[in-house]
Design a protein around this motif. Structure first.
Motif, mmCIF file in Angstrom:
data_model
loop_
_atom_site.group_PDB
_atom_site.id
_atom_site.type_symbol
_atom_site.label_atom_id
_atom_site.label_comp_id
_atom_site.label_asym_id
_atom_site.label_seq_id
_atom_site.Cartn_x
_atom_site.Cartn_y
_atom_site.Cartn_z
ATOM 1 N N LEU A 31 0.843 -1.194 0.000
ATOM 2 C CA LEU A 31 0.000 0.000 0.000
ATOM 3 C C LEU A 31 0.879 1.245 0.000
ATOM 4 N N ASN A 32 0.435 2.272 -0.707
ATOM 5 C CA ASN A 32 1.161 3.537 -0.641
ATOM 6 C C ASN A 32 0.665 4.347 0.561
ATOM 7 N N ILE A 33 1.255 5.505 0.769
ATOM 8 C CA ILE A 33 0.950 6.311 1.959
ATOM 9 C C ILE A 33 -0.521 6.716 1.996
ATOM 10 N N GLU A 34 -1.036 7.124 0.840
ATOM 11 C CA GLU A 34 -2.441 7.554 0.784
ATOM 12 C C GLU A 34 -3.389 6.401 1.093
ATOM 13 N N GLU A 35 -3.080 5.216 0.577
ATOM 14 C CA GLU A 35 -3.932 4.050 0.817
ATOM 15 C C GLU A 35 -3.903 3.642 2.285
ATOM 16 N N GLU A 36 -2.722 3.720 2.886
ATOM 17 C CA GLU A 36 -2.633 3.424 4.323
ATOM 18 C C GLU A 36 -3.469 4.412 5.127
ATOM 19 N N GLN A 37 -3.405 5.668 4.726
ATOM 20 C CA GLN A 37 -4.183 6.689 5.433
ATOM 21 C C GLN A 37 -5.675 6.426 5.300
ATOM 22 N N TYR A 38 -6.110 6.044 4.113
ATOM 23 C CA TYR A 38 -7.528 5.759 3.891
ATOM 24 C C TYR A 38 -8.018 4.598 4.753
ATOM 25 N N ILE A 39 -7.207 3.556 4.854
ATOM 26 C CA ILE A 39 -7.647 2.393 5.634
ATOM 27 C C ILE A 39 -7.683 2.741 7.121
ATOM 28 N N ARG A 40 -6.772 3.606 7.557
ATOM 29 C CA ARG A 40 -6.808 4.064 8.956
ATOM 30 C C ARG A 40 -8.051 4.911 9.207
ATOM 31 N N PHE A 42 -10.869 4.719 7.687
ATOM 32 C CA PHE A 42 -12.029 3.823 7.716
ATOM 33 C C PHE A 42 -12.190 3.195 9.098
ATOM 34 N N TYR A 43 -11.095 2.688 9.655
ATOM 35 C CA TYR A 43 -11.195 2.010 10.948
ATOM 36 C C TYR A 43 -11.345 2.991 12.113
ATOM 37 N N GLU A 44 -10.895 4.209 11.950
ATOM 38 C CA GLU A 44 -11.150 5.219 12.982
ATOM 39 C C GLU A 44 -12.643 5.539 13.057
ATOM 40 N N ASN A 45 -13.283 5.586 11.900
ATOM 41 C CA ASN A 45 -14.738 5.775 11.887
ATOM 42 C C ASN A 45 -15.452 4.570 12.495
ATOM 43 N N LYS A 46 -14.941 3.379 12.190
ATOM 44 C CA LYS A 46 -15.513 2.166 12.784
ATOM 45 C C LYS A 46 -15.353 2.184 14.301
ATOM 46 N N LEU A 47 -14.223 2.695 14.750
ATOM 47 C CA LEU A 47 -13.975 2.790 16.193
ATOM 48 C C LEU A 47 -15.041 3.662 16.857
ATOM 49 N N GLN A 48 -15.340 4.787 16.238
ATOM 50 C CA GLN A 48 -16.387 5.660 16.786
ATOM 51 C C GLN A 48 -17.744 4.953 16.789
ATOM 52 N N GLU A 49 -18.022 4.209 15.723
ATOM 53 C CA GLU A 49 -19.295 3.473 15.646
ATOM 54 C C GLU A 49 -19.414 2.452 16.770
ATOM 55 N N VAL A 50 -18.343 1.703 16.993
ATOM 56 C CA VAL A 50 -18.360 0.679 18.050
ATOM 57 C C VAL A 50 -18.588 1.332 19.414
ATOM 58 N N CYS A 51 -17.878 2.429 19.666
ATOM 59 C CA CYS A 51 -18.032 3.130 20.952
ATOM 60 C C CYS A 51 -19.453 3.660 21.123
ATOM 61 N N ASN A 52 -20.031 4.169 20.049
ATOM 62 C CA ASN A 52 -21.413 4.664 20.116
ATOM 63 C C ASN A 52 -22.395 3.521 20.352
ATOM 64 N N ASN A 53 -22.141 2.384 19.710
ATOM 65 C CA ASN A 53 -23.038 1.230 19.883
ATOM 66 C C ASN A 53 -23.004 0.691 21.310
ATOM 67 N N PHE A 54 -21.843 0.796 21.946
ATOM 68 C CA PHE A 54 -21.719 0.356 23.340
ATOM 69 C C PHE A 54 -22.079 1.473 24.327
ATOM 70 N N HIS A 55 -22.408 2.649 23.791
ATOM 71 C CA HIS A 55 -22.756 3.819 24.622
ATOM 72 C C HIS A 55 -21.621 4.188 25.583
ATOM 73 N N PHE A 56 -20.392 4.091 25.065
ATOM 74 C CA PHE A 56 -19.243 4.498 25.874
ATOM 75 C C PHE A 56 -19.179 6.023 25.946
ATOM 76 N N TYR A 241 -10.149 16.838 5.736
ATOM 77 C CA TYR A 241 -10.480 15.445 6.067
ATOM 78 C C TYR A 241 -11.334 14.836 4.961
ATOM 79 N N GLN A 242 -10.976 13.640 4.566
ATOM 80 C CA GLN A 242 -11.677 12.984 3.461
ATOM 81 C C GLN A 242 -11.878 11.508 3.768
ATOM 82 N N PHE A 243 -13.112 11.060 3.616
ATOM 83 C CA PHE A 243 -13.404 9.638 3.812
ATOM 84 C C PHE A 243 -13.309 8.940 2.459
ATOM 85 N N PRO A 244 -12.648 7.795 2.405
ATOM 86 C CA PRO A 244 -12.467 7.116 1.117
ATOM 87 C C PRO A 244 -13.779 6.606 0.533
ATOM 88 N N SER A 245 -13.820 6.532 -0.787
ATOM 89 C CA SER A 245 -15.009 6.003 -1.458
ATOM 90 C C SER A 245 -15.060 4.486 -1.303
#
Length: 295
Positions: A31-40, A42-56, A241-245
């Protein structure tokens, strides 16, 4: 080493291994730098979703995000699966913020093997150099809003407006936390940037006058222009800030699987295994039917 006909010594030419050559050509690019950033991202957004689902609480979400960001300052997503690290960061944040949730409970809540969380716990702590205290901007927002009440000598309608300002600022800081700004700016400035953006919507106070008031009371070494420059930089981080397609994510995910040795070859092997299993099953059923017919 071989002896030629003229008596000289020579090294034999190594045979060409066609399989190795094919593997070399089929090996995927990292992966290049931009692709690594995009995957991070994505998972940072997932992290927020998980925390919201658990009502942390927001503090746990912020702590887990900072852990995740700091972890991948040292490591690549090609070395450690971001999904597993994301879950471990949430688990670690719950521990540090004294809101303990067991790994089993966390894994069960998102249908993941809890052992993956525990397996990565120590490497996360080591990568953070056991520096686990995180100062999030949410408490700073609370403090600034309380201070604004005194600053503007809140009238009848202003407490309601300040409450709206407060809520919008929290949403703004959630966005800022997804950028790399929390690694570069102190939590107080993150909070002020979020409040300034919120104030542009609600128009509650003269924000620059409020900033001058803060600096005058604190006898700060920083000038108002320096503070505004920092807040402008934070606004730029938020805007950039940009979320990948979905298309980009699929492409990156395929490359990532190839890096981990889970490419198309493995998928075809799985399909072959399934088809063999099906053919074997149908063959057994045919034999069973035939035996019944004979009897």
């Amino acid at each position: 080493m071989e002896v030629d006909m003229d008596g000289s010594l020579s090294y034999p030419t190594p045979p060409i291994n066609l399989k190795d050559t094919a593997d070399k050509h089929s090996r995927s690019k990292p992966l290049n730098i931009e692709e690594e950033q995009y995957i991070r991202v994505f998972y940072e957004n997932k992290l927020q979703e998980v925390c919201n689902n658990f009502h942390f609480p927001h503090k746990i979400q912020a702590t887990a995000l900072i852990y995740f960001k700091r972890f991948y300052v040292q490591w690549s997503v090609m070395e450690h699966h971001p999904k597993n690290i994301m879950l471990t960061c949430i688990y670690a944040a719950c521990k540090i913020e004294e809101n303990h949730v067991s790994a089993e409970e966390l894994g069960k809540g998102i249908s993941q093997d809890h052992q993956l969380i525990l397996n990565n716990e120590m490497i996360v702590y080591q990568s953070l150099e056991f520096d686990l205290i995180v100062y999030a901007p949410y408490r700073s927002i609370d403090g600034f809003v309380d201070d604004m009440e005194e600053f503007c000598q809140a009238k009848d309608d202003q407490p309601h407006m300040l409450k709206a300002l407060h809520e919008t600022a929290r949403m703004e800081v959630d966005k800022i936390m997804l950028t790399d700004a929390p690694l570069l700016f102190p939590p107080g400035q993150l909070a002020l940037a979020a409040l300034r953006s919120s104030n542009e919507v609600h128009q509650v106070i003269d924000f620059e006058r409020y900033l001058r008031n803060i600096l005058s009371r604190q006898s700060s070494a920083h000038t108002i222009s320096e503070l505004i420059e920092s807040l402008n930089a934070l606004d730029t981080w938020a805007r950039r800030y940009q979320f990948p397609s979905e298309k980009d994510l699929k492409h990156i995910n395929r490359k990532l699987k190839s890096c981990w040795g889970l490419g198309s070859h493995d998928e075809s092997k799985k399909r072959d295994k399934k088809s063999k299993h099906k053919s074997k099953k149908s063959s057994n059923e045919t034999q069973h039917v035939a035996s019944l017919a004979e009897s």
